[in-house]
Design a protein around this motif. Structure first.
Motif, PDB file in Angstrom:
ATOM      1  N   GLU A 335       0.827  -1.203   0.000  1.00 45.29           N
ATOM      2  CA  GLU A 335       0.000   0.000   0.000  1.00 45.29           C
ATOM      3  C   GLU A 335       0.865   1.257   0.000  1.00 45.29           C
ATOM      4  O   GLU A 335       0.561   2.224  -0.701  1.00 45.29           O
ATOM      5  N   GLU A 336       1.946   1.238   0.778  1.00 46.91           N
ATOM      6  CA  GLU A 336       2.806   2.433   0.819  1.00 46.91           C
ATOM      7  C   GLU A 336       3.440   2.684  -0.546  1.00 46.91           C
ATOM      8  O   GLU A 336       3.520   3.837  -1.001  1.00 46.91           O
ATOM      9  N   PHE A 337       3.867   1.622  -1.212  1.00 49.63           N
ATOM     10  CA  PHE A 337       4.393   1.772  -2.576  1.00 49.63           C
ATOM     11  C   PHE A 337       3.345   2.393  -3.491  1.00 49.63           C
ATOM     12  O   PHE A 337       3.607   3.363  -4.203  1.00 49.63           O
ATOM     13  N   ALA A 344       3.297  10.334  -7.171  1.00 50.74           N
ATOM     14  CA  ALA A 344       4.372  10.703  -8.103  1.00 50.74           C
ATOM     15  C   ALA A 344       3.832  10.752  -9.531  1.00 50.74           C
ATOM     16  O   ALA A 344       4.154  11.669 -10.305  1.00 50.74           O
ATOM     17  N   PHE A 345       3.001   9.781  -9.887  1.00 49.83           N
ATOM     18  CA  PHE A 345       2.391   9.728 -11.218  1.00 49.83           C
ATOM     19  C   PHE A 345       1.553  10.981 -11.473  1.00 49.83           C
ATOM     20  O   PHE A 345       1.651  11.611 -12.529  1.00 49.83           O
ATOM     21  N   ALA A 430       8.332   5.482  -2.680  1.00 46.75           N
ATOM     22  CA  ALA A 430       7.789   4.257  -3.276  1.00 46.75           C
ATOM     23  C   ALA A 430       8.882   3.195  -3.389  1.00 46.75           C
ATOM     24  O   ALA A 430       8.668   2.012  -3.089  1.00 46.75           O
ATOM     25  N   VAL A 431      10.066   3.622  -3.807  1.00 49.69           N
ATOM     26  CA  VAL A 431      11.222   2.728  -3.911  1.00 49.69           C
ATOM     27  C   VAL A 431      11.576   2.162  -2.532  1.00 49.69           C
ATOM     28  O   VAL A 431      11.814   0.956  -2.370  1.00 49.69           O
ATOM     29  N   ASP A 432      11.607   3.035  -1.528  1.00 51.76           N
ATOM     30  CA  ASP A 432      11.954   2.600  -0.166  1.00 51.76           C
ATOM     31  C   ASP A 432      10.990   1.522   0.331  1.00 51.76           C
ATOM     32  O   ASP A 432      11.398   0.581   1.015  1.00 51.76           O
ATOM     33  N   ALA A 433       9.697   1.684   0.000  1.00 53.85           N
ATOM     34  CA  ALA A 433       8.704   0.686   0.405  1.00 53.85           C
ATOM     35  C   ALA A 433       8.972  -0.652  -0.296  1.00 53.85           C
ATOM     36  O   ALA A 433       8.915  -1.717   0.328  1.00 53.85           O
ATOM     37  N   LEU A 434       9.276  -0.595  -1.587  1.00 57.87           N
ATOM     38  CA  LEU A 434       9.570  -1.820  -2.341  1.00 57.87           C
ATOM     39  C   LEU A 434      10.801  -2.530  -1.800  1.00 57.87           C
ATOM     40  O   LEU A 434      10.865  -3.769  -1.803  1.00 57.87           O
ATOM     41  N   THR A 450       8.902   2.792 -11.353  1.00 58.40           N
ATOM     42  CA  THR A 450       8.834   4.023 -10.558  1.00 58.40           C
ATOM     43  C   THR A 450       9.700   5.112 -11.185  1.00 58.40           C
ATOM     44  O   THR A 450       9.302   6.286 -11.235  1.00 58.40           O
ATOM     45  N   TYR A 451      10.869   4.725 -11.666  1.00 61.51           N
ATOM     46  CA  TYR A 451      11.749   5.666 -12.380  1.00 61.51           C
ATOM     47  C   TYR A 451      11.059   6.183 -13.643  1.00 61.51           C
ATOM     48  O   TYR A 451      11.067   7.386 -13.933  1.00 61.51           O
ATOM     49  N   VAL A 452      10.439   5.268 -14.390  1.00 64.28           N
ATOM     50  CA  VAL A 452       9.762   5.639 -15.640  1.00 64.28           C
ATOM     51  C   VAL A 452       8.655   6.660 -15.377  1.00 64.28           C
ATOM     52  O   VAL A 452       8.465   7.608 -16.148  1.00 64.28           O
TER      53      VAL A 452
END
Length: 458
Positions: A335-337, A344-345, A430-434, A450-452
């Motif tokens: 969920e956090e991701f 971000a999107f 989002a990255v940190d959550a993943l 996420t980068y994209v």
């Protein structure tokens, strides 16, 4: 939504949908989920902009847990997006798995199957509903996320969710997981996932999410009187407002039926809350007070309701369908991701509204300003140029307001950069959550996705 608040000041915060505490309490039992909006679970703004980490409540207690990583090596454990090309670094993101290629075969029959799912005896409704799925459907961003999250979750060992006394499920936080003990080994793994009933239901969740998303777009276009969507004519322009509204309603009804067939009441509750959030976002957009129009936090909460909520609730639901409890480290990370990825999107979308031509973006340029809405770039410009604030508060209704705001934005040396920094803040979160999940190809593909999201040009 839960009446639970994460700080005392939130009691005074305007709510887009007003439900009395008494009415809310009547709808709950001891076993129903008392969901807290994700912006009260995870950080909405950076500290330097007044943001804070919400206190631990049901839904985020495991947000910093790294129990899944104990004893498992992870080559990307400290990944920072700023180290990659386009965001200030030199590393190549192409070294990570391509997210769309990874699920391409699974999503290929998506259009055909979803067109069958929305088939109806009423040709005009069917035509209107299918219009979105046939015209420039792009890369199926949301179903791709659900597929990848489902694969990443399959690589996560189940956590012990027993409570004091050895009993499971008495507390709703320890419940919600679909029954998966019938699978070989008693849990979902990367080896038994594909082709299983769990895999099928998670794929169906992706279809449900896309149907809800498309229905919301059709209704949004009617409300906003938009002429185009995704580069094609809006449904209500092709048919009529009445047919467009019915087509949207029909998609939501079909999505609800399919949601019930997932046979997980916790997932039904979560996704029904996502649906409520979409409506809350529209109401918030229409009813925000002049002072709220200037607040970055209000803009982000509206973005959560309209965009991020569907993504983050679907990500947690995918974890539940994979056999993980609501309060588990896995489900919380998912969920956090989704929360940060969704924001971000949306922020990147709002940046592109000022930098991309209409034919690239697939919707009219400056659409939000035409509706009287201020997004991150304009709000940052208003922080720099006080003369913009009255324009924002009156929703650019006076002649020349939009032009004045645009001139100030393009004159600003910081507004666009601050908006990009905000998008990158959420992308990194989002990255940190993943990174709390064990390393797998699917998880690493989500890192690349996420980068994209924050480097795309359309």
């Amino acid at each position: 939504m839960s009446a639970t608040m994460s700080s005392a000041g939130e009691a005074d915060r305007p709510q887009p949908v007003v439900v009395s505490a008494e009415a809310e309490a009547l709808s709950h039992s001891q076993t129903t989920m008392k969901l807290t909006p994700s912006f009260d679970l995870f950080q909405l703004l950076p500290e330097e902009e007044g943001g804070h980490i919400p206190r631990a409540v049901a839904g985020n207690r495991q947000r910093d847990d790294d129990v899944l990583k104990v004893g498992t090596p992870d080559k990307l454990w400290d990944l920072k997006l700023e180290d990659y090309k386009g965001l200030g670094g030199k590393k190549k993101i192409e070294k990570l798995p391509d997210p769309f290629k990874m699920v391409e075969k699974e999503l290929k029959p998506f259009s055909d199957s979803i067109k069958e799912l929305v088939s109806t005896d009423q040709p005009i409704l069917s035509m209107a509903a299918k219009h979105f799925f046939e015209k420039r459907h792009g890369k199926r961003f949301r179903p791709a996320i659900i597929q990848l999250v489902s694969k990443a979750v399959a690589a996560c060992p189940p956590e012990d969710q027993s409570v004091e006394g050895g009993e499971r499920g008495r507390n709703w936080e320890q419940s919600g997981a679909s029954e998966v003990s019938y699978l070989e080994g008693g849990s979902v793994t990367t080896n038994n996932h594909k082709g299983s009933d769990v895999w099928r239901k998670q794929g169906q969740l992706g279809q449900i999410v896309e149907m809800i998303h498309v229905a919301s777009l059709i209704h949004d276009d009617v409300l906003d009187e938009a002429d185009t969507r995704r580069g094609g004519e809006a449904v209500h322009k092709l048919y009529s407002n009445k047919v467009a509204v019915l087509a949207g309603d029909y998609l939501l009804a079909r999505a609800s039926v399919l949601l019930a067939r997932l046979e997980n009441t916790a997932v039904v509750q979560i996704m029904a809350t996502a649906l409520e959030s979409l409506v809350a976002g529209e109401i918030m957009q229409l009813k925000s007070s002049p002072d709220e129009m200037l607040r970055m936090e209000s803009y982000l909460r509206k973005s959560y309701y309209k965009t991020a909520s569907l993504i983050c609730y679907a990500c947690r639901s995918a974890a539940l369908l994979g056999g993980h409890a609501y309060g588990s480290t896995v489900a919380t990370a998912c969920e956090e991701f989704g929360f940060h990825m969704g924001l971000a999107f949306q922020i990147q979308d709002d940046i592109l509204d000022f930098t991309a031509a209409a034919d690239i973006l697939g919707k009219p340029a400056l659409a939000d300003m035409s509706l009287g809405l201020s997004t991150a770039p304009i709000l940052y410009a208003a922080q720099e140029f006080p003369h913009l604030r009255p324009l924002v508060k009156r929703r650019f209704k006076e002649p020349g307001d939009k032009q004045t705001a645009l001139e100030a934005l393009y004159k600003s040396d910081t507004a666009m950069d601050k908006a990009r920094d905000l998008a990158q803040f959420h992308a990194q979160r989002a990255v940190d959550a993943l990174l709390r999940l064990p390393q797998s190809e699917a998880r690493d593909a989500l890192l690349r996705l996420t980068y994209v999201v924050i480097t795309r040009k359309k």
